[in-house]
Each structure stands twice: as structure tokens, then as C-alpha cells.
Write a protein that holds these residues in place. Structure first.
Motif, PDB file in Angstrom:
ATOM      1  N   SER A  68      43.911  40.872  30.747  1.00 11.07           N
ATOM      2  CA  SER A  68      42.579  40.486  30.268  1.00 11.07           C
ATOM      3  C   SER A  68      41.845  39.646  31.302  1.00 11.07           C
ATOM      4  O   SER A  68      40.611  39.675  31.373  1.00 11.07           O
ATOM      5  N   ALA A  69      42.612  38.900  32.119  1.00 13.07           N
ATOM      6  CA  ALA A  69      41.979  38.106  33.180  1.00 13.07           C
ATOM      7  C   ALA A  69      41.296  39.006  34.193  1.00 13.07           C
ATOM      8  O   ALA A  69      40.130  38.799  34.554  1.00 13.07           O
ATOM      9  N   ILE A  70      42.018  40.013  34.650  1.00 19.13           N
ATOM     10  CA  ILE A  70      41.437  40.926  35.638  1.00 19.13           C
ATOM     11  C   ILE A  70      40.288  41.717  35.022  1.00 19.13           C
ATOM     12  O   ILE A  70      39.238  41.904  35.644  1.00 19.13           O
ATOM     13  N   ALA A  71      40.475  42.161  33.768  1.00 21.82           N
ATOM     14  CA  ALA A  71      39.434  42.958  33.114  1.00 21.82           C
ATOM     15  C   ALA A  71      38.152  42.164  32.908  1.00 21.82           C
ATOM     16  O   ALA A  71      37.050  42.728  32.956  1.00 21.82           O
ATOM     17  N   SER A  72      38.283  40.865  32.696  1.00 18.13           N
ATOM     18  CA  SER A  72      37.086  40.074  32.397  1.00 18.13           C
ATOM     19  C   SER A  72      36.163  39.926  33.597  1.00 18.13           C
ATOM     20  O   SER A  72      35.019  39.496  33.443  1.00 18.13           O
ATOM     21  N   TYR A  73      36.645  40.272  34.777  1.00 18.09           N
ATOM     22  CA  TYR A  73      35.733  40.289  35.921  1.00 18.09           C
ATOM     23  C   TYR A  73      34.650  41.363  35.756  1.00 18.09           C
ATOM     24  O   TYR A  73      33.667  41.373  36.499  1.00 18.09           O
ATOM     25  N   GLY A  74      34.842  42.237  34.769  1.00 17.13           N
ATOM     26  CA  GLY A  74      33.765  43.172  34.438  1.00 17.13           C
ATOM     27  C   GLY A  74      32.494  42.454  34.038  1.00 17.13           C
ATOM     28  O   GLY A  74      31.388  42.955  34.246  1.00 17.13           O
TER      29      GLY A  74
END
Length: 652
Positions: free
Chosen positions: A597-603
Motif C-alpha cells: 500500500s505504501a508503494i501504491a499510494s505514490y499513485g
């Protein structure tokens, strides 16, 4: 691969991998590997059994004894239940749980379900505030732009060179983008924070921190000459809300048995995501009411953006109080000292903020650099900022966190040795990255695509603006060509902006529940096909819309396709989290949930920034085409590893 099984004290432990299955009922035989059965019930204590085992198929196939084979220790069970009773009420319950075994049906039915439910419903409003504060910049940016269009003296942002109309549009995408960059970076320490500091301590402390940027907005935006850099600072601090998702979801995953992971994570994440819709629905209403204050605009234009901060401040404070009194800490989480738990939390949170600040500083310093004057260079800059934040934050996590925290973090680093960590992260970028990116960009997209028209302003002060025509004809008649004339028939952006996030948030629990029944990979696959078609169709529609003299004619179709994108990405938020909960053992799934979710939240940073670049270059449809292509790659991965005949991990 040779592996040793040890039998004794009602345990079966897979030596070498450190994995074990504990149950007071004990275990008899189970299938080891894909072909071979290992009959363990006849072995004496401390006797070893060697087998050629498939490491990926071991734990799931060990079967518990029935009551006739080995009686349950009723006294031990009752003792555990009694130890949990002080934590089950709603009036000052004991914070630290004595034991916690959600897969133990007797304990779950007696006290566990009530404790888990209370923690879930105390967690939800805090996560709702986190999303609301994080994404409030999506509507703040639109409100600032609309007020500036009517009165150029309000929020001119002279510290950034008082940008012109086109540059002003692009600049305002920076605010939700900075909040997204900060939130994504802060999710990395939040992935591990629950285990280090305790879930209750993390949740209420986060809501306390969220009060700070909202107070800052409340005071700063009361001034029409508010510096843009001050708004960037507030957006940076708002990232605390984005980071809270990782710790909140990780915390709730420990409370529920695997069979209810889809429901629990769907409810927490889905209703929590509604904070976006609350911001996009109610913040515009608050910003349009004076509450007795004078207009911010020197020309008297209606609008009080500062009220968005005063909307969220009391909600954050109230949610913090609820978490403080009604949430629990897992028995294995945190230290004995409450003070030390809080020191560790703020230590890790501050380090995450410093890492995000590094990216923001580079963003500010390179805003006039030559290499970002092309679309490719500008996109490259955005990905460079993400990598800078990631590198700095991972350095902090390895070398700068407290020693006791470092030990706990390193224990969870095992997730980076798992191939499926990266596959599920790639898929979750598609789900949550798209959802949160679209949420941040949707209000501004409506404004930029449908709020302006091209046309000619004839000579003479009393002449009416002529929509459409050609620039050459306009100039030939002595008129002035304008590509940013306010569309008199523009849709009300705030009447529709909240719909997307609401649809995506409400469908998330449904996606999780359907995944519990049919399997997460199947639900994800259906949604991938659906959202890929919607993304390409939206690209075609936007391409045609920008060429129309009166773009509002396509607005209905634009909203319809965008809601399809929110619907499918929201459902996949639930389905992929359920897949992670089943795919990984409990001690790893929380960390995988947090890190992916951390990486995805860079969206939340990349997608609004990409739309800003595309709007500036005049080709906003390009972003939809790129995202559609990315969705295709996700579909291939999901099918190959989890759905095809002979898939590596079928049934997840």
C-alpha cells in the motif's frame, strides 16, 4: 529440498524456515509437499522426520486432530478467555490484550469477536480522517483556481512568480501531488509501526498529528496573499493521513481470522476511503459559507477556503479521543513502556517526514530546470522524486531507527525475499494507486476539461465573447483569441467531484466479501478487464472532448466512464487485500499489506502530476492510454500466477 519436521508439545515446526503451527488440540498427519503424505502421529517426541517438501505447500495442508484423538485443554481455554474479559467492554477497557488467537473459534465466539468489532469501529473514523485530510487538496486546488479566475489578485502566488493561466492550472496539481508524495513515503514506516508501537498508540497519535496541517490551512488561507510554499508545507504534513492507511490496515488484519479478512479489511479500508468523498462533498460547502468572516478576495469574490481546515480539525481531534479510549494493543506488539512506544512512533514518523521533505525540496529547486520543460523530462522528474524519497526512507529504516525498532523491522524484511510480494505490489498499484490518483485528479480534471472554452473576444468593450471559430479569423477581424475563457455552461465541479471516491469506497467491502466467496484473483481479473476497457474508452472520449467548441456535451459520458474506473479499482482494493491476507502467513501479511500500500499510494503523487503535465501539453488523453496499457500488464500477471491451469498459487 530437505526439511525436518519436529513433533512435540502439541506442535509441528518446520525447522530451518522458522515456521510453526500452534494449537492446543495438537495435530496428526498432513500432506507434506504436493505428492507425499507424512504420517506424523506415530512419532515420538523430539523424533525427526525428513521429507522432500515443497516449501510453498507445507503449512496449509497440516490438519488438526479431532476431539476424540486428543481432548482440548478446557481449563487453559477458559483461562485465556478470562484474561481477555477486562479488554472486552466499552468503558475503559484494558488496553494491552493478554492473548489473541482469532483462529481459536471458542475464544473468538466468547470474547474475541466483540473486541475485534470495537477496535474496527474505533479505527474506521480515524482512517476516514486520514483520507479526508490527505485528499482535501483535490478540492482546495479547484476552489483556489476558480476564485483566482474571477479575481487574479486572490492567491497570486508571487513566491512562485505569479504564474499565468495555463501555468497556474499546472501549478495547482502540485498540492495534491505533494500530499501524495508525502503519504506514500510515510506508509513505509507505517507498515512496521503497529508491531513496534502498538496499534492503538499509532492510530490515536496519527489523528493528533492530522490536526496540525488543518490548523495551518485554517490560518494560512485566510490571507489572499498566502505563499504557495506555505501551502506546500501543509500538504506535506497532510501526508500523515495517507501514511496511516498502512498502519491501520496492518493493525486490523491481526484482529480477524482469515475467513473474515476480506470483510474486516474491506470495511476498514472502504469506509475509511469515504474520507475522500467527505472532503469532496462537504469541504466545498464549508468553503462557500462565510460563518461571519469577511471575503478573502480583495474584490469581494465569495469563497473561504480556510474553512476546509476548520471542517477537519474537530473531526480529527474527536477520532483521536475515540481511538485512545476504545482501541487495544496486541499482546506481541510494542514495548512494556507506553512512553517508549510513543517515542518510537514519533521517531519513525519524523524520519518519514524528513524523507518526503527531501523529495519536495528537490521538486521546488528543480521547478525551473531545463530538463522538465518537455513532457518526458517532467514525468521523469516525478519518478525521480519518488525514488529519492524511497532511497532516503529505506536508509533511515535500516540505519537511523532505534535499535529495538531495527530488530523488529529486520524480522519483517523476509517479505522482500518473497516473489509474490512484488507481484501483489504491482497489482495493488493498479488498484489503490489508480483509485487514490483518480480521486486527487478528478475535481481538477472536471474544471480543466469542461470549465474553459476557446473563442474570440471581438474589439470593443461591449462585445460578447464568441465561442469557437478559428484563431486566424479572430485575429483577422481585430479580435483577441482566448483558449482559457471561462465556460458559461460549465458543470458544477463540486456537485460531481465526490461521486467517484464514494463509489470506489463503498464497493471496496463488496470486493472483499465477494473475494471471500469466489477468490480474490477471480474478482480481480474480472475488474481488470472492465477497467482496461473503461480507461481506453475514456482516453478516446477526452480526445474528442478537447476538440469541441462546447465540451460540456460529453460531460455525462465522462462522468459515467470515470465512475466505472472508480468502481473497478475500488472493488480490486478489497480483492487484492484479501489475496494478500490468504497468500502470506499472518506474521508476514501485515507487513506485505503495509509495504504494497505504501508503494501504491505514490499513485496519489504520480497520477495528478501526469494529468497536470498532459493538460499543459494539450493531450490529457495520453494519461488514460498509459494507464490502460499498465492495466493490461496487471491482467497478464494475475492470470499467469493465480488463475491459469497449473498456476503457482491457485485459489487465492
Amino acid at each position: 529440498k530437505k526439511e525436518k519436521w519436529y513433533v512435540g508439545n502439541n506442535q509441528i515446526a518446520l525447522i530451518g524456515r522458522g515456521e510453526s503451527v500452534n494449537d492446543t488440540r495438537g495435530y496428526t498427519s498432513g500432506q507434506v509437499g504436493k505428492q507425499q503424505t507424512a504420517h506424523l502421529s506415530h512419532l515420538d517426541e523430539n523424533e525427526e522426520y525428513d521429507a522432500d517438501a515443497d516449501a510453498d505447500a507445507d503449512e496449509a495442508n497440516v490438519k488438526p486432530m479431532n476431539d476424540e484423538e486428543q481432548p482440548v485443554d478446557e481449563a487453559a481455554e477458559e483461562e485465556k478467555i478470562e484474561s481477555l474479559k477486562p479488554s472486552q467492554g466499552c468503558f475503559c477497557p484494558k488496553v494491552k490484550l493478554a492473548v489473541w488467537e482469532p483462529e481459536n473459534d471458542k475464544q473468538w465466539d466468547a470474547v474475541g469477536k466483540r473486541i475485534a468489532t470495537r477496535n474496527l469501529w474505533a479505527s474506521i473514523p480515524n482512517l476516514t480522517c486520514g483520507f479526508g485530510v490527505w485528499l482535501v487538496w483535490s478540492v482546495l486546488a479547484s476552489k483556489i483556481q476558480l476564485m483566482h479566475d474571477e479575481d487574479p489578485t486572490v492567491y497570486p502566488f508571487s513566491d512562485w512568480g505569479s504564474p499565468g493561466p495555463t501555468e497556474y492550472k499546472t501549478l495547482l496539481y502540485t498540492l495534491p501531488a505533494v500530499a501524495g508524495l508525502s503519504g506514500g513515503t510515510l506508509r513505509i514506516p507505517n507498515s512496521f509501526m503497529t508491531q513496534v508501537s502498538g496499534g492503538r498508540n499509532v492510530v490515536y497519535s496519527t489523528s493528533v498529528l492530522l490536526c496540525i496541517p488543518m490548523i495551518l490551512v485554517g490560518f494560512a488561507m485566510s490571507n489572499s496573499d498566502c505563499p504557495f510554499n506555505l501551502l506546500i508545507a501543509a500538504a506535506l504534513l497532510s501526508g500523515v493521513g495517507g501514511g496511516s492507511f498502512a498502519s491501520s490496515m496492518s493493525n486490523i488484519s491481526f484482529y480477524y481470522p482469515k475467513r473474515q479478512q476480506g470483510y474486516a479489511l474491506g470495511m476498514n479500508g472502504g469506509i475509511g476511503n469515504l474520507g475522500v468523498s467527505i472532503s469532496q462533498l462537504f469541504a466545498p460547502i464549508f468553503m462557500s459559507v462565510s460563518f461571519g468572516a469577511s471575503p478573502v478576495s480583495p474584490a469581494g469574490i465569495a469563497g473561504w477556503p480556510a474553512n476546509a481546515g476548520w471542517l477537519w480539525f474537530p473531526l480529527c481531534a474527536g477520532s483521536a479521543v475515540a481511538a485512545f479510549f476504545w482501541m487495544s494493543n496486541q499482546p506481541q506488539h510494542g514495548e512494556k513502556s507506553t512512553l517508549l512506544n510513543h517515542v518510537y512512533y514519533y521517531w519513525m514518523e519524523i524520519l518519514g517526514m524528513v524523507a518526503a521533505l527531501c523529495g519536495v525540496v528537490v521538486l521546488v529547486l528543480t521547478r525551473d530546470a531545463e530538463f522538465i520543460k518537455t513532457a518526458g523530462g517532467a514525468i521523469g522528474q516525478k519518478f525521480m522524486l519518488v525514488f529519492i524519497c524511497l532511497i532516503v526512507e529505506h536508509f533511515f529504516m535500516y540505519f537511523v531507527v532505534p535499535s529495538k525498532v531495527k530488530v523488529r523491522v529486520k524480522k519483517q524484511i523476509v517479505i522482500f525475499k518473497r516473489k509474490h510480494t512484488y507481484i501483489m505490489t504491482w497489482l495493488y498499484i493498479m488498484c489503490f494507486g489508480s483509485f487514490i490518483g483518480y480521486s486527487g485528479a478528478f475535481p481538477k480534471l472536471i474544471t480543466d476539461l469542461f470549465g474553459y472554452v476557446k473563442g474570440c473576444q471581438p474589439k470593443g468593450e461591449d462585445s460578447d465573447f464568441i465561442i469557437g471559430g478559428s484563431e486566424a479569423d479572430c485575429v483577422a477581424t481585430g479580435g483577441t483569441w482566448d483558449e482559457n475563457f471561462t465556460n458559461p455552461n460549465a458543470p458544477n465541479v463540486f456537485a460531481f467531484a465526490w461521486l467517484g471516491a464514494a463509489v470506489g469506497s463503498l464497493i471496496r467491502p463488496v470486493g472483499g466479501t465477494l473475494s471471500d466467496k469466489f477468490g480474490g484473483a477471480r474478482v480481480t481479473m474480472v475488474c481488470i478487464i472492465w477497467c482496461t476497457g473503461a480507461a481506453f474508452a475514456q482516453g478516446v472520449l477526452v480526445n474528442r472532448t478537447r476538440q469541441l467548441d462546447q465540451p460540456e456535451g460529453n460531460f455525462g459520458w465522462f462522468v459515467f466512464l470515470q465512475l466505472n474506473l472508480f468502481l473497478t479499482t475500488g472493488a480490486m482494493n478489497g480483492s487484492t487485500f484479501r489475496t494478500i491476507g490468504v497468500l502470506f502467513p499472518p506474521e508476514e501479511s501485515g507487513a506485505v499489506l503495509g509495504w504494497s500500500s505504501a508503494i501504491a499510494s505514490y499513485g496519489a503523487f504520480i497520477i495528478p502530476a501526469m494529468f497536470g503535465i498532459a493538460i499543459k501539453d494539450g493531450f490529457p488523453e495520453t494519461t488514460f492510454y498509459c494507464l490502460g496499457g499498465y492495466y493490461v500488464s496487471c491482467g497478464i500477471l494475475n492470470f499467469w500466477y493465480y488463475l491459469r491451469p497449473g498456476a503457482e498459487k491457485p485459489g487465492v
